[in-house]
Design a protein around this motif. Structure first.
Motif, short mmCIF file in Angstrom:
data_model
loop_
_atom_site.label_atom_id
_atom_site.label_comp_id
_atom_site.label_asym_id
_atom_site.label_seq_id
_atom_site.Cartn_x
_atom_site.Cartn_y
_atom_site.Cartn_z
N LEU A 713 0.82 -1.22 0.00
CA LEU A 713 0.00 0.00 0.00
C LEU A 713 0.86 1.27 0.00
O LEU A 713 0.49 2.27 -0.60
N LEU A 716 2.72 2.09 -3.72
CA LEU A 716 1.89 2.01 -4.94
C LEU A 716 2.40 2.93 -6.04
O LEU A 716 2.30 2.61 -7.23
N SER A 800 -4.56 -1.28 -5.15
CA SER A 800 -4.93 -0.09 -5.94
C SER A 800 -6.36 0.33 -5.66
O SER A 800 -6.67 1.53 -5.60
N GLU A 803 -6.45 2.17 -2.39
CA GLU A 803 -5.95 3.55 -2.54
C GLU A 803 -7.02 4.46 -3.15
O GLU A 803 -7.23 5.59 -2.70
N THR A 804 -7.72 3.97 -4.14
CA THR A 804 -8.78 4.74 -4.78
C THR A 804 -9.86 5.11 -3.77
O THR A 804 -10.35 6.25 -3.74
N ARG A 807 -8.55 7.77 -1.33
CA ARG A 807 -8.46 9.11 -1.98
C ARG A 807 -9.82 9.77 -2.07
O ARG A 807 -9.97 10.97 -1.91
N TYR A 843 -3.45 0.39 6.59
CA TYR A 843 -4.49 1.34 6.14
C TYR A 843 -4.25 2.72 6.72
O TYR A 843 -4.39 3.74 6.03
N LEU A 846 -1.31 4.50 4.90
CA LEU A 846 -1.69 5.03 3.58
C LEU A 846 -2.60 6.25 3.73
O LEU A 846 -2.44 7.24 2.99
N LEU A 850 -1.78 10.08 2.31
CA LEU A 850 -2.62 10.78 1.33
C LEU A 850 -3.18 12.10 1.90
O LEU A 850 -3.29 13.09 1.17
#
Length: 898
Positions: A713, A716, A800, A803-804, A807, A843, A846, A850
């Motif tokens: 994660l 990426l 991925s 991550e989406t 975000r 988690y 990440l 972000l």
């Protein structure tokens, strides 16, 4: 525990299941001969208890063993297609020598005579009722009742070429010829004032051989009612008759003492005697059609094939299958392969049975004091023959150089050596000189052992002496104790694996440990009761002692202390055997139970009952089979060890556990398939263990997901750079061969979209702003404070996709601050539950990567982040404490001198 006891109760034994019987070939019933037209081969069938065996005559190799009947077979017969076996008041028809296809019920008495007759079967019971059955329909075609006082049916036959005619012989001596189709008595023969025992068709039409209880054999023409010739057998009633059909006019007759008489029908005289063909009565004898071969069987558990290859001479033994003619007294595996079992029987013989094939069986013969004289006179007339072997010891280390077996005989002081390689009794008769061959002294050998090197034998006597002999020379090499080793009879003696210690137990309730070489006494241990026998497991140094109070003590030779005591048997303990690893002790006693004790846990783990008490036990050195011999049983029974090929849960049996009776192997009835499935379901339910999601509240549980799902994660951006496409994707010209799938870790098929004709090309902004499932679940979790669903969803997504989703939580991407707050609450809940610890870390890392700057600007998010930080620190502290404790314990174990 309840499930375990239920499943064991159904099965009888968790560890052992019946495999097969060895050394069983024949009983007192006459054999049946069949000819297979397709194979062009003769087969001989013999009854053995509740089932029958089929052998080919060519090699006497076993072809089939039938399924067992509920009772012992009382009569056996066969026609071209089926084999008929009577048991009690019933008759069963077997197809393919194995499966029951018909059962005939209707007799009120026990059936003792059978005769297949075309499409019918004729049976006679003890109440003197004759029933003729239709084979296919199982209906009664005809029933004839005789008056027992005037005509008790004792033999029956169908004379060749006589259509629908049956000849009946009686115990009163008269014969009757019946037409069974019209149910008419055609003729009565007055007989010869003696009971008819055998009726046999001769090779000549109209001529019948009649065997009488007086020993007379009458060759009678039933068409003319004329006696052609008479013979007198001096050995008692005629038990069997057969005629040669290969051109020699010879008739063979069987007797109750095992002799066979050969009579010349042309010269009308006795031409030869085959004495002691069997040690018991000749049950059946049959000449093969157009061959000079005679097959005989008897209750001495033997099938023999004799060949007549010398004109006018005796039959020469061509091949045979013989087992013990009296029950085995002691069995033991001979070598480490576990393929051969040595067995000593009450018939005085020592035999070796192969677990692979009968052709590897061999008999080491009968014990005798004078081998040369025994060869000349034969076993039956040998005056120097020894009584049955009570116990023996074997060692294979030097068996190719000299004798490797030593045996004690019932009531005899002399112990004998035997050679397995030569298959005979050995060179030495070991007898201590102190008694000066005084036979009036009531002293006998009670226990023996051979050292692991095969050089020395240790022999214990009922007088309390223990002597050491050299196996090669037979010389005396000393004795234990100044005068005697024990004050009473010695009940057991053993030597350890390295020839350092000898241990003995005596009726004086003492266990003594001696130095093997110097013979000095090292240790004495008092036993709570008089010992019956002892057994040493050389590899582990565990000595099992069976006591007269039906308990077992386990003594550790290293520490010289009693380490286990087992009680539970309700009868004299007959024999004991260790499993190869020394973990189990298996014992058999007169209460008909076979029990398995687990030494490490000191508990009873398996117990089952048998119909006849086991006299001797031996566990295979490879651990795959347990062999047992039983009271009044001639066979050796093998039980397979289920723990080698399946998972068996062994737990201590409860004190009130009631064992169930298991039928002996080779006599197990075919089980119903439904019942088997139920049993399997029960046992699998017992064995299945489902681990809880959280073992303990204070422990931290990991997710068990692959590393790639959470470790990547934080990297990426690097992965995306590496996987950047070199060229834009091309649209396929034709439809894809495979159904397209939606990208993700869990594959899902994409539903085909049918474009509508009036499709608008204006982009719908509402579709772009659509919230994801994860986003909606985080919103709902704020209200109900349950974060299980969003966590479950994240576990199924790839790096991925995660991550989406993360975000999309920020307001720049259409998210909200309260949903970001909900995500942080979700991380807190994971940390509080102490489950999926690794996922929570990944988690959160990440999320912070972000949205770190945005969180710093929002006071609500900062407050929630501080709460998460506190939970994180608390969890790490408890984790660190646990790790430190374990590291300390490990370092102590490594460095401490235990």
């Amino acid at each position: 525990m309840r499930i375990l006891s239920m499943s064991v109760g159904k099965k009888g034994s968790a560890i052992f299941s019946g495999f097969r019987a060895l050394g069983l070939y024949s009983n007192h019933l006459a054999h049946v001969l069949r000819f297979h037209k397709k194979h062009r081969e003769f087969y001989v069938l013999t009854a053995v208890g509740q089932c029958f065996h089929t052998y080919n005559v060519k090699k006497l190799g076993i072809v089939a063993v039938s399924n067992a009947l509920p009772e012992d077979i009382s009569s056996l017969a066969a026609d071209r297609m089926l084999v008929y076996a009577a048991y009690g008041k019933h008759i069963s028809a077997f197809a393919k020598n194995k499966e029951v296809v018909h059962t005939y019920t209707g007799h009120q008495g026990d059936v003792h005579l059978l005769l297949p007759f075309g499409d019918h079967l004729i049976s006679v019971d003890k109440d003197n009722v004759v029933i003729i059955w239709d084979v296919e329909s199982e209906d009664t075609y005809l029933q004839i009742s005789y008056d027992k006082a005037s005509f008790e049916v004792s033999a029956l036959m169908h004379p060749s070429t006589y259509l629908n005619k049956i000849l009946f012989g009686s115990s009163q001596g008269s014969l009757q010829l019946w037409n069974i189709k019209s149910n008419k008595l055609l003729f009565t023969f007055p007989g010869w004032a003696s009971a008819v025992t055998v009726l046999q068709q001769t090779p000549a039409v109209d001529v019948v051989g009649v065997g009488l209880a007086s020993g007379q054999i009458i060759i009678h023409n039933i068409r003319c009612n004329e006696t052609l010739m008479k013979f007198q057998q001096d050995w008692g009633p005629v038990t069997a008759l057969s005629f040669r059909t290969d051109g020699h006019p010879i008739m063979a007759s069987g007797s109750p003492i095992g002799h066979i008489g050969l009579w010349d029908l042309e010269e009308k005289k006795l031409v030869s005697q085959m004495r002691d063909a069997h040690t018991t009565a000749i049950a059946g004898l049959t000449f093969l059609q157009n061959e000079p071969l005679l097959i005989t069987n008897g209750a001495d558990n033997a099938i023999r094939v004799w060949i007549f290859d010398v004109a006018g001479g005796d039959g020469r033994l061509l091949r045979h299958r013989t087992g013990h003619s009296a029950p085995p007294t002691k069995i033991k595996h001979n070598d480490q392969s576990g393929l051969n079992i040595l067995s000593a029987g009450q018939d005085g013989t020592l035999q070796s049975f192969s677990t692979v094939h009968e052709r590897f069986n061999k008999s080491l013969g009968h014990g005798t004091l004078n081998k040369t004289r025994a060869k000349k006179k034969g076993v039956t007339h040998d005056t120097a023959k020894l009584p049955a072997i009570t116990t023996f010891a074997s060692e294979t280390a030097r068996q190719s150089d000299w004798d490797g077996i030593i045996a004690c005989h019932r009531g005899f002081l002399v112990t004998t050596t035997w050679s397995y390689q030569k298959g005979s009794i050995g060179a030495h008769k070991l007898e201590p000189e102190r008694f000066n061959k005084n036979r009036s002294l009531n002293v006998h050998a009670t226990a023996v052992d051979i050292t692991s090197c095969g050089n020395f034998a240790v022999i214990a006597l009922s007088s309390g002496h223990i002597d050491v002999y050299n196996m090669q020379s037979g010389f005396h090499r000393g004795h234990y104790g100044k005068d005697k080793a024990h004050a009473g009879p010695v009940r057991g003696v053993s030597v350890d694996a390295l020839n350092q210690l000898t241990v003995s137990v005596g009726a004086d309730r003492l266990l003594k440990i001696w130095r093997f070489k110097s013979k000095e006494l090292l240790h004495t241990h008092s036993l709570p009761a008089a010992p019956a026998s002892s057994l040493l497991h050389r590899d582990s140094g565990m000595l099992a002692i069976a006591l007269d109070d039906f308990t077992i003590q386990i003594l550790d030779m290293e520490t010289r202390r009693a380490v286990r005591r087992f009680s539970g048997h309700r009868g004299q303990i007959n024999d004991m055997t260790f499993s190869p690893d020394g973990r189990w002790l298996i014992t058999a006693s007169m209460d008909c139970a076979i029990r398995t004790w687990d030494l490490p846990s000191g508990s009873l783990v398996d117990c089952f009952l048998v119909d006849a008490a086991a006299v001797s036990l031996s566990m295979s050195p490879t651990g795959n089979f347990l062999a047992s011999s039983h009271v009044d049983g001639l066979g050796i029974y093998l039980w397979s060890n289920n723990t080698l090929c399946s998972m068996v849960s062994l737990r201590p049996l409860s004190a009130d556990y009631e064992p169930t009776v298991i039928m002996l192997p080779g006599t197990c009835p075919s089980k119903d398939t439904e019942e088997e499935e139920v049993l399997d379901a029960d046992s699998s339910e017992m064995l299945e263990y489902i681990s809880p999601a959280q073992l303990d509240e204070h422990l931290v549980t990991l997710s068990l997901l692959p590393d790639s799902r959470w470790k990547n994660l934080l990297h990426l951006d690097i992965i995306k750079k590496k996987n950047k496409p070199k060229a834009p994707p091309k649209l396929p010209k034709a439809a894809p061969f495979f159904i397209p799938t939606i990208p993700g870790l869990v594959p899902q098929f994409a539903l085909p979209t049918t474009p509508s004709e009036d499709q608008s090309k204006v982009v719908n902004l509402g579709v772009l702003a659509q919230k994801s499932t994860f986003y909606l679940q985080l919103e709902n979790a704020l209200d109900n404070n349950s974060y299980e669903e969003p966590v479950k969803l994240l576990r199924e997504l790839g790096p991925s996709a995660i991550e989406t989703e993360l975000r999309a939580l920020s307001p720049d991407m259409g998210g909200e601050v309260r949903v970001m707050q909900s995500f942080l609450k979700m991380i807190s809940s994971i940390l509080q539950s102490k489950r999926d610890f690794d996922l929570a870390q990944a988690y959160l890392a990440l999320f912070l990567k972000l949205h770190l700057r945005f969180i710093a600007d929002q006071p609500e998010l900062m407050e929630e982040a501080e709460s998460v930080s506190a939970h994180l620190e608390e969890t790490w502290m408890s984790m660190q404490t646990l790790l430190n404790q374990n590291i300390c314990l490990l370092s102590y174990i490594k460095s401490a001198l235990l």
